[in-house]
Write a protein that holds these residues in place. Structure first.
Motif, PDB file in Angstrom:
ATOM      1  N   ARG A  58       0.849  -1.198   0.000  1.00  0.00           N
ATOM      2  CA  ARG A  58       0.000   0.000   0.000  1.00  0.00           C
ATOM      3  C   ARG A  58       0.885   1.248   0.000  1.00  0.00           C
ATOM      4  NH1 ARG A  58       0.092   2.214   5.110  1.00  0.00           N
ATOM      5  NH2 ARG A  58       0.825   0.850   6.786  1.00  0.00           N
ATOM      6  N   TYR A  59       0.243   2.407  -0.081  1.00  0.00           N
ATOM      7  CA  TYR A  59       0.967   3.672   0.044  1.00  0.00           C
ATOM      8  C   TYR A  59       0.082   4.670   0.782  1.00  0.00           C
ATOM      9  CZ  TYR A  59      -1.778   6.459  -3.209  1.00  0.00           C
ATOM     10  OH  TYR A  59      -2.785   7.174  -3.792  1.00  0.00           O
ATOM     11  N   GLU A  60       0.722   5.682   1.346  1.00  0.00           N
ATOM     12  CA  GLU A  60       0.000   6.788   1.959  1.00  0.00           C
ATOM     13  C   GLU A  60       0.917   8.011   2.007  1.00  0.00           C
ATOM     14  OE1 GLU A  60      -0.347   6.575   6.417  1.00  0.00           O
ATOM     15  OE2 GLU A  60       0.057   4.450   5.994  1.00  0.00           O
ATOM     16  N   PHE A  66       6.141  10.447   1.447  1.00  0.00           N
ATOM     17  CA  PHE A  66       5.457   9.472   0.600  1.00  0.00           C
ATOM     18  C   PHE A  66       5.869   8.096   1.119  1.00  0.00           C
ATOM     19  CE2 PHE A  66       3.585   7.534  -3.010  1.00  0.00           C
ATOM     20  CZ  PHE A  66       2.766   8.494  -3.587  1.00  0.00           C
ATOM     21  N   LEU A  67       4.918   7.384   1.722  1.00  0.00           N
ATOM     22  CA  LEU A  67       5.205   6.133   2.424  1.00  0.00           C
ATOM     23  C   LEU A  67       4.651   4.951   1.622  1.00  0.00           C
ATOM     24  CD1 LEU A  67       4.016   7.430   5.910  1.00  0.00           C
ATOM     25  CD2 LEU A  67       6.342   7.519   4.979  1.00  0.00           C
ATOM     26  N   ILE A  68       5.531   4.038   1.228  1.00  0.00           N
ATOM     27  CA  ILE A  68       5.151   2.906   0.375  1.00  0.00           C
ATOM     28  C   ILE A  68       5.604   1.605   1.037  1.00  0.00           C
ATOM     29  CG2 ILE A  68       5.420   1.825  -1.899  1.00  0.00           C
ATOM     30  CD1 ILE A  68       6.169   4.618  -2.970  1.00  0.00           C
ATOM     31  N   VAL A 130      11.729   4.156  -6.922  1.00  0.00           N
ATOM     32  CA  VAL A 130      10.574   3.342  -6.554  1.00  0.00           C
ATOM     33  C   VAL A 130      10.280   2.313  -7.627  1.00  0.00           C
ATOM     34  CG1 VAL A 130       8.080   3.400  -6.149  1.00  0.00           C
ATOM     35  CG2 VAL A 130       9.551   5.119  -5.092  1.00  0.00           C
ATOM     36  N   LEU A 191      -0.905  -1.747  -6.325  1.00  0.00           N
ATOM     37  CA  LEU A 191      -0.170  -0.589  -5.815  1.00  0.00           C
ATOM     38  C   LEU A 191       0.484   0.185  -6.956  1.00  0.00           C
ATOM     39  CD1 LEU A 191       1.067   1.081  -3.514  1.00  0.00           C
ATOM     40  CD2 LEU A 191       2.883  -0.636  -3.372  1.00  0.00           C
ATOM     41  N   LEU A 195       0.196   4.155  -8.007  1.00  0.00           N
ATOM     42  CA  LEU A 195       1.348   5.057  -7.947  1.00  0.00           C
ATOM     43  C   LEU A 195       1.587   5.780  -9.264  1.00  0.00           C
ATOM     44  CD1 LEU A 195       3.926   2.926  -5.902  1.00  0.00           C
ATOM     45  CD2 LEU A 195       2.607   4.902  -5.123  1.00  0.00           C
TER      46      LEU A 195
END
Length: 308
Positions: A58-60, A66-68, A130, A191, A195
């Motif tokens: 997931r990401y948030e 930016f957290l993946i 990424v 995901l 992104l």
């Protein structure tokens, strides 16, 4: 353990944090966690999420970070129920700073470092980093799947000679590994599709994303193929075991029926009844010969009917 890498113009180790820096944290200690939380100001809850082995891809976005979380393949060094599984890799970016956090030492990250150093062109920006990690994970899924294929062939060769519980259990363990793989690959694909619309990408990133999609699709399809192969193989050997058991039970039943015949004859003549042979010397011999002849006749019948 944490290391610092310069990502511009080639991957080179650094002694301290600079601009365009990649901080690699592997098997973080308490000191590493305090450094990330207190000095880098990474949200502490996200580090806890990375430590959760079951955390989904997931990401948030939180306070500019930016957290993946990416699921990557992992081969267990200590024998366990699942020889291959997947683990979370945390990818954290803000500005030109890139941080990766993983609670396991993995072949994938070691190979990623070696490959990027050989490329000697560096990494342009965090989005490229990424997507390159996504590509590396897809490649390593395929590598692990090749190892699983080799193990399947090895167990098959053993089972062709002797059906053993150990090899059947090994098949079951590989099925568990493939279940983890297909679930994680699908999560990574979902995901990645999100992104693409949240990260600033250029033409190079678009080509890289296409490569990732191709590799991910191949890994997913290969995993599905191996899952189907394992399912059909397990069904085949289960049918073989049942067939062998049926043959054994048929043979045992036939033998029991054949042995029952002389038992009935001798029991009948051995009763305390008058049959005319009580005082003769040949009575016992006649009954014995009669029992043998009937037994042979029944044996021939069962053999002729393919019941033995």
């Amino acid at each position: 353990m944490r290391t610092y890498w310069n990502i511009v113009g080639g991957l080179r180790p650094l002694e301290e944090i600079t601009s365009n820096c990649w901080i690699q944290v592997t098997c973080p200690t308490e000191e590493d966690c305090r450094f990330l939380e207190d000095e880098i100001k990474i949200p502490d809850y996200f580090l806890s999420d990375i430590a959760d082995i079951e955390e989904r891809a997931r990401y948030e976005i939180d306070e500019g970070w930016f957290l993946i979380i990416l699921r990557i393949p992992y081969a267990k060094e200590i024998p366990s129920r699942t020889p291959f599984t997947t683990i979370p890799l945390g990818i954290i970016t803000k500005g030109n700073l890139i941080i990766t956090v993983c609670n396991f030492e993995t072949d994938m990250m070691n190979d990623f470092l070696v490959h990027q150093q050989k490329r000697a062109v560096g990494i342009a920006d965090p989005p490229e980093m990424v997507f390159r990690l996504f590509l590396s994970s897809a490649v390593w899924y395929l590598k692990r799947l090749k190892q699983i294929s080799t193990l399947i062939d090895q167990y098959k060769r053993t089972l062709d000679h002797n059906i053993d519980n150990v090899d059947l259990i090994n098949f079951s363990r590989l099925q568990d590994s493939l279940t983890y793989f297909v679930t994680s690959i699908r999560g990574n694909e979902t995901l990645l599709s999100k992104l693409k619309f949240r990260l600033p990408i250029d033409e190079l990133d678009a080509d890289l994303i296409e490569d990732v999609n191709i590799e991910m699709a191949q890994a997913r399809e290969t995993t599905s193929i191996y899952t189907n192969i394992l399912d059909s193989t397990m069904d085949t050997y289960a049918n073989i075991i049942n067939n062998n058991m049926s043959k054994v039970m048929k043979t045992m039943t036939s033998v029991s029926l054949i042995l029952m015949v002389p038992t009935l004859v001798t029991s009948a003549f051995g009763m305390n009844l008058v049959n005319g042979m009580e005082e003769t010397w040949w009575g016992f011999i006649l009954v014995s010969v009669f029992s043998v002849l009937i037994t042979v006749a029944f044996f021939w019948f069962f053999r002729h009917r393919n019941l033995l």
